[in-house]
Enzyme design. Structure first.
Site, short mmCIF file in Angstrom:
data_model
loop_
_atom_site.label_atom_id
_atom_site.label_comp_id
_atom_site.label_asym_id
_atom_site.label_seq_id
_atom_site.Cartn_x
_atom_site.Cartn_y
_atom_site.Cartn_z
N HIS A 1 51.21 30.60 33.75
CA HIS A 1 50.84 31.84 33.96
C HIS A 1 49.62 32.08 32.66
O HIS A 1 49.74 32.91 31.93
CB HIS A 1 51.88 32.76 33.54
N GLU B 1 59.61 31.76 36.92
CA GLU B 1 58.83 31.66 35.80
C GLU B 1 59.38 32.25 34.73
O GLU B 1 59.27 31.95 33.48
CB GLU B 1 57.42 31.86 36.01
N ARG C 1 51.41 35.46 42.48
CA ARG C 1 52.68 35.55 42.05
C ARG C 1 53.57 34.53 42.50
O ARG C 1 53.51 34.44 43.74
CB ARG C 1 53.32 36.86 42.20
P1 NAD Z 1 43.30 43.75 44.06
O1 NAD Z 1 44.38 44.64 44.42
O2 NAD Z 1 42.01 44.03 43.83
O3 NAD Z 1 43.34 42.79 45.40
C1 NAD Z 1 44.62 42.48 46.28
C2 NAD Z 1 44.51 42.43 47.62
O4 NAD Z 1 45.50 41.85 48.41
C3 NAD Z 1 43.88 43.78 48.27
O5 NAD Z 1 42.61 43.52 49.00
C4 NAD Z 1 45.01 44.06 49.27
O6 NAD Z 1 44.53 44.78 50.33
C5 NAD Z 1 45.57 42.37 49.65
N1 NAD Z 1 46.69 42.68 50.17
C6 NAD Z 1 47.79 43.49 49.80
N2 NAD Z 1 49.09 43.16 50.85
C7 NAD Z 1 48.54 42.04 51.52
C8 NAD Z 1 49.14 41.24 52.55
N3 NAD Z 1 50.31 41.68 52.90
N4 NAD Z 1 48.36 40.13 52.89
C9 NAD Z 1 47.16 39.89 52.61
N5 NAD Z 1 46.52 40.62 51.61
C10 NAD Z 1 47.14 41.87 51.15
O7 NAD Z 1 44.19 42.75 43.14
P2 NAD Z 1 43.65 41.58 42.32
O8 NAD Z 1 43.15 42.09 40.92
O9 NAD Z 1 42.59 40.64 42.92
O10 NAD Z 1 44.77 40.57 41.82
C11 NAD Z 1 45.49 40.05 43.07
C12 NAD Z 1 46.76 39.63 42.25
O11 NAD Z 1 46.57 38.38 41.41
C13 NAD Z 1 47.63 40.37 41.72
O12 NAD Z 1 48.47 41.04 42.69
C14 NAD Z 1 48.31 39.79 40.85
O13 NAD Z 1 49.48 39.31 41.36
C15 NAD Z 1 47.78 38.40 40.36
N6 NAD Z 1 47.31 38.13 39.25
C16 NAD Z 1 47.48 37.05 38.61
C17 NAD Z 1 47.03 36.56 37.21
C18 NAD Z 1 47.45 35.43 36.63
O14 NAD Z 1 47.16 35.42 35.28
N7 NAD Z 1 47.87 34.35 37.21
C19 NAD Z 1 46.43 37.66 36.42
C20 NAD Z 1 46.06 38.92 37.18
C21 NAD Z 1 46.52 38.91 38.55
#
Ligand code: NAD
Length: 338
Positions: A295, A263, A234
């Site tokens: 994105h 964005e 994000r």
């Molecule tokens: P997920 O929930 O499986 O993993 C997120 C991880 O971040 C978890 O293990 C959580 O414990 C950890 N976390 C939470 N707070 C934290 C902190 N303060 N410091 C360090 N780690 C922390 O999620 P995911 O499916 O792996 O997705 C991750 C991120 O990717 C989403 O939050 C979303 O913002 C982003 N995303 C982007 C796109 C894109 O098209 N660019 C698409 C999907 C998701």
């Protein structure tokens, strides 16, 4: 169920319409973003379907609730764009698509790393113009380099798996460390160590108050000179102004972004005839060692198919009063959006 689908693009219809043959909802597609000015379009719709740059802030939610909406069906995993406490107060249920393809985002992440390193974006134009020189295109072996993964959830783990295949050393930081990450050979460290030891740092944690501007001036100061920084999570995880200063001083050697903190004013629209007013964004584009994609990390046919099916199934669960496993939990609801 009658559903107002906001921020509709042709590719959303392409997947939602055929998938809906199995669900039978009444989908009405709206191209505009959902915000306080457009929320009235959903009058009389018990459900709305929103994407990541729709603005589900308090005024928008109040208009939706006042006009009869009861369900917010997000076509995304992230929910930082929803004021969840206000949604809960208004009696709005929020459902999401927690996992649609970690591979899509992880593969795009590694694609950004390879492109920045081996300069495919520059080589492509050079060769097409008959310039077959390779000066300036030198990269480095990924083998034996250290990659720091911030957020070792579903996407972070797939990134780790792929990079293990390249022979990288994998460091991780997560507020909830997990065994799967260790099993693939990742080593958990605290953030200062991850910043200090990594040649490449890639962000995969959600955007919350705690992670807002996680990468700021002081974080960048702790990194190796010439570090590669990748953000496909994000935009507001990175203080753009601090990243620009890091690029100017060459502390940041490579920057790959699929997300950007402002964005929602830019991405998903064709603005090629517009004068872009965001000077920080335009400054980013002047650096030869910066790549920005709009994105698109999630954007594979597999992911869109899964998003469509899970979204429609979430709506059916709500309509039929069934427990929906993808409803945002009370615990998650206590986190206010960043
Ligand atoms: P997920 O929930 O499986 O993993 C997120 C991880 O971040 C978890 O293990 C959580 O414990 C950890 N976390 C939470 N707070 C934290 C902190 N303060 N410091 C360090 N780690 C922390 O999620 P995911 O499916 O792996 O997705 C991750 C991120 O990717 C989403 O939050 C979303 O913002 C982003 N995303 C982007 C796109 C894109 O098209 N660019 C698409 C999907 C998701």
């Amino acid at each position: 169920m009658k559903v107002a689908v906001f921020s509709t693009k042709s590719y959303d219809r392409q997947f939602l319409e055929p998938a809906n043959a199995n669900f039978g909802h009444e989908l009405v597609f709206f191209e505009p973003q959902l915000n306080r000015d457009t929320a009235v379009l959903a009058a009389g719709f018990p459900a709305i379907c929103a994407f990541i740059n729709d603005q589900l802030d308090a005024p928008t939610l109040e208009i939706l609730a006042a006009h009869g909406t009861r369900l917010l069906a997000l076509r995304s995993a992230g929910f930082n764009h929803v004021d969840l406490p206000v949604a809960a107060e208004l009696g709005l249920t929020t459902v999401r698509v927690p996992a649609y393809s970690p591979y899509a985002v992880a593969e795009h992440t590694v694609g950004l790393m390879l492109t920045l390193n081996r300069k495919f974006h520059r080589a492509y134009y050079r060769v097409r113009e008959g310039d077959f020189s390779i000066n300036g295109l030198m990269g480095f072996d990924l083998h034996d380099r250290t990659v720091g993964i911030v957020g070792t959830g579903k996407i972070g783990q797939v990134v780790g798996q792929i990079l293990k295949g390249f022979g990288c050393h994998i460091l991780g930081y997560d507020v909830y460390p997990n065994e799967d990450f260790k099993a693939l050979g990742g080593k958990y460290v605290q953030l200062p160590e991850l910043f200090a030891e990594s040649d490449i740092i890639t962000l995969h944690c959600p955007l919350t108050h705690e992670t807002h501007y996680l990468i700021d001036e002081s974080a960048i100061a702790q990194m190796k000179p010439g570090v590669m920084l990748i953000n496909t999570s994000r935009g507001a995880l990175v203080d753009t102004n601090a990243a620009i200063e890091g690029l100017k001083s060459r502390k940041i050697g490579y920057l790959g972004l699929d997300v950007y903190e402002r964005e929602s004013d830019l991405f998903f629209e064709d603005m090629s005839d517009e004068i872009i007013q965001d000077d920080e964004f335009e400054r980013l584009l002047t650096f030869p060692n910066v790549i920005v994609t709009a994105h698109q990390a999630f954007f594979t046919s597999n992911a869109l198919q899964n998003i469509a099916e899970t979204t429609l199934s979430n709506i059916s669960d709500f309509e039929q009063g069934r427990h929906c496993p993808n409803e945002i939990s009370a615990k998650q609801k206590t986190k206010t959006p960043a």
